[in-house]
Design an enzyme around this catalytic site. Structure first.
Site, mmCIF file in Angstrom:
data_model
loop_
_atom_site.group_PDB
_atom_site.id
_atom_site.type_symbol
_atom_site.label_atom_id
_atom_site.label_comp_id
_atom_site.label_asym_id
_atom_site.label_seq_id
_atom_site.Cartn_x
_atom_site.Cartn_y
_atom_site.Cartn_z
ATOM 1 N N SER A 1 0.857 -1.172 0.000
ATOM 2 C CA SER A 1 0.000 0.000 0.000
ATOM 3 C C SER A 1 0.903 1.234 0.000
ATOM 4 O O SER A 1 1.909 1.228 -0.704
ATOM 5 C CB SER A 1 -0.930 -0.084 1.216
ATOM 6 O OG SER A 1 -1.912 0.899 1.168
ATOM 7 N N HIS B 1 -2.631 -1.177 -3.385
ATOM 8 C CA HIS B 1 -3.726 -0.225 -3.201
ATOM 9 C C HIS B 1 -3.349 1.014 -3.987
ATOM 10 O O HIS B 1 -2.265 1.540 -3.833
ATOM 11 C CB HIS B 1 -3.856 0.176 -1.731
ATOM 12 C CG HIS B 1 -4.221 -0.975 -0.844
ATOM 13 N ND1 HIS B 1 -4.031 -0.936 0.512
ATOM 14 C CD2 HIS B 1 -4.760 -2.181 -1.116
ATOM 15 C CE1 HIS B 1 -4.453 -2.076 1.040
ATOM 16 N NE2 HIS B 1 -4.892 -2.855 0.068
ATOM 17 N N ASP C 1 -4.650 -4.700 5.785
ATOM 18 C CA ASP C 1 -4.890 -5.632 4.687
ATOM 19 C C ASP C 1 -3.628 -6.477 4.468
ATOM 20 O O ASP C 1 -2.521 -5.971 4.577
ATOM 21 C CB ASP C 1 -5.233 -4.824 3.417
ATOM 22 C CG ASP C 1 -5.813 -5.694 2.308
ATOM 23 O OD1 ASP C 1 -6.258 -6.828 2.595
ATOM 24 O OD2 ASP C 1 -5.821 -5.236 1.151
#
Lengths: 196, 269
Positions: free
Chosen positions: A18, A45, A138
């Site tokens: 991310s 992401h 995540d």
């Protein structure tokens, strides 16, 4: 090399990240030896945008083929695949990709957990899961599933991550096999690719 | 963790008891959907999940809703709509009558977007928009043309990016956190259940839109569906797919030419 003892025949490496991960990949990709004998899948992401500039950017750093996935593309070894923005990336048993635009998971689409879990189903103990920099949780659940299927887990050294939370969270909540900085990651992946 | 064999059992139940055939849906995604439903509804065992499904037709509704992905938005991928406005719709303008099919229309956001595009091109009066889905519940929502107010900011931005020149809020009236779209937009819409797995072609169209539906099918079912579309598109008609979907793996590819970088193909033979 010591790393090779972790895994016998690695077929796939799935990398999730991310915030702060693109910088890591821009350092990692040039350090990977070509040709690559396994497949690398990258899930990041990113802002919802349909342009493919990220694939172009990554592609400019390596001679290995980098491709943003389209639905039902076959998984071809020697390729680096990138999950497209705004879709979850799944792998079918017959090694083709499927995309999925269902609800976000961990506020994210693509979600790292979703791809980690799907890859674990298909590749079992031939899979390495790598978690990079990021600011949310995540990935951790997915890494646990990779481990449950016999795969190997790597986390980026939190002190080298622009956002330490994500790898730190995984280190605390999943049985991570190795905690590596970017240079060590490259050496590790190259060693996997060589054994095959 | 749910295993492959469990998935097969549920798919078999759905077909044997209710006639819904999900066997050629993309398995990885289907497995996620079933696992999610099983966890959300807190069944103590997979056997109890199956029992509930087989014995309670009311629960079937929830399963169908849970297995099919209903995510959609108005003017999703604005540049796609821009291409529709500038490159596709003008080529249809001379026709006496325009027939469009939204296959897998879900809750109807795309059909209303299309009606707005046609209205602004002054073509809605001679168009018919067929909107189909396998799920009767989403069609019921689509028919009402009522959507949550909170999404209108995003939709309005999409609309403007797609080349819309009007005030988007002029198309609806807001009340109690919902908006209802103008009745005149819905006049040319026909909603009906249609299952791409088992139903046949039912008309000839100038444009078929099926966006982000094929991703849930395996290659075999994609091929069947694309052939069904091919049978339903007149020469020089168009097929529009989702932004990551492709004709590349299909036998109908040779008859179509991709128009631009948006996923729109024109039937050339």
């Amino acid at each position: 090399m010591a790393e090779n003892k972790l895994i016998n025949a690695c077929k796939a490496v799935v990398i999730g990240g991310s915030a702060g991960s693109i910088e890591v990949l821009l350092k990692l990709l040039p350090a990977l030896s070509s040709p690559l004998s396994l497949v690398i899948m990258i899930v990041l992401h990113r802002k919802n945008s349909t342009d493919s500039s990220l694939a172009d950017l990554l592609s400019s750093r390596t001679t290995i083929r980098v491709q943003e996935v389209e639905d039902k593309d076959p998984v071809v070894p020697g390729t680096i695949y990138l999950a497209p923005a705004d879709y979850h990336l799944l792998i079918e048993k017959d090694e083709v990709f499927s995309l999925d635009d269902s609800e976000k998971v961990n506020y994210s689409r693509p979600s790292l957990d979703v791809t980690f879990e799907s890859a674990a189903d298909v590749y079992g103990s031939s899979l390495v899961g790598i978690l990079l920099s990021g600011a949310n949780a995540d990935g951790t659940a997915g890494l646990n599933l990779i481990k449950a299927r016999g795969g190997v887990l790597i986390a980026q050294k939190p002190e080298t991550a622009q956002a330490a939370f994500m790898p730190q969270h995984a280190i605390q909540n999943a049985p991570i096999d190795r905690v590596l900085d970017v240079e060590e990651m490259a050496v590790f992946i190259n060693s996997l690719s060589r054994v095959n | 963790m749910i295993e492959e064999a469990d998935i097969d059992l549920v798919l078999n139940d759905l077909f044997e008891v209710y006639g819904y055939d999900f066997t050629n849906y993309a398995r990885a995604s289907l497995k996620r959907r079933i696992s999610r439903l099983f966890l959300l509804d807190k069944f103590p065992s997979f056997a109890e999940f199956r029992y509930r499904l087989k014995s309670d037709p009311g629960y079937l509704k929830r399963v169908i809703e849970g297995l099919t992905v209903t995510v959609t938005e108005m003017f999703r991928d604005p540049l796609f709509y821009k291409a529709l406005r500038t490159e596709i719709i003008p080529t249809l303008a001379a026709k006496p009558f325009i027939r469009i099919w939204h296959a897998g229309c879900s809750t109807g956001e795309e059909v209303f977007s299309m009606a707005i595009v046609l209205k602004e091109a002054n073509l809605l009066h001679k168009s018919l928009l067929y909107a189909t889905d396998l799920n009767p519940q989403v069609l019921e929502k689509a028919r009402r043309g009522v959507f949550p107010l909170v999404q209108m900011k995003q939709y309005s931005e999409n609309y403007i990016e797609s080349g819309g020149k009007n005030d988007f809020s002029a198309y609806y009236t807001a009340q109690y956190g919902q908006v209802k779209f103008d009745e005149s937009l819905a006049e040319k819409m026909i909603f009906s259940t249609h299952n791409l797995v088992s139903d046949r072609s039912f008309n000839e169209f100038d444009l078929i839109l099926c966006r982000n539906v094929l991703i849930y099918f395996d290659k075999q079912l994609q091929e069947r569906t694309l052939n069904l579309f091919d049978e339903s598109i007149g020469t020089l008609g168009y097929l529009a797919l989702g932004s990551k979907e492709t004709l590349n793996f299909s036998s109908i590819k040779a008859k179509y030419r991709q128009l631009n970088k948006e996923k729109i193909w024109r039937k050339i033979s």
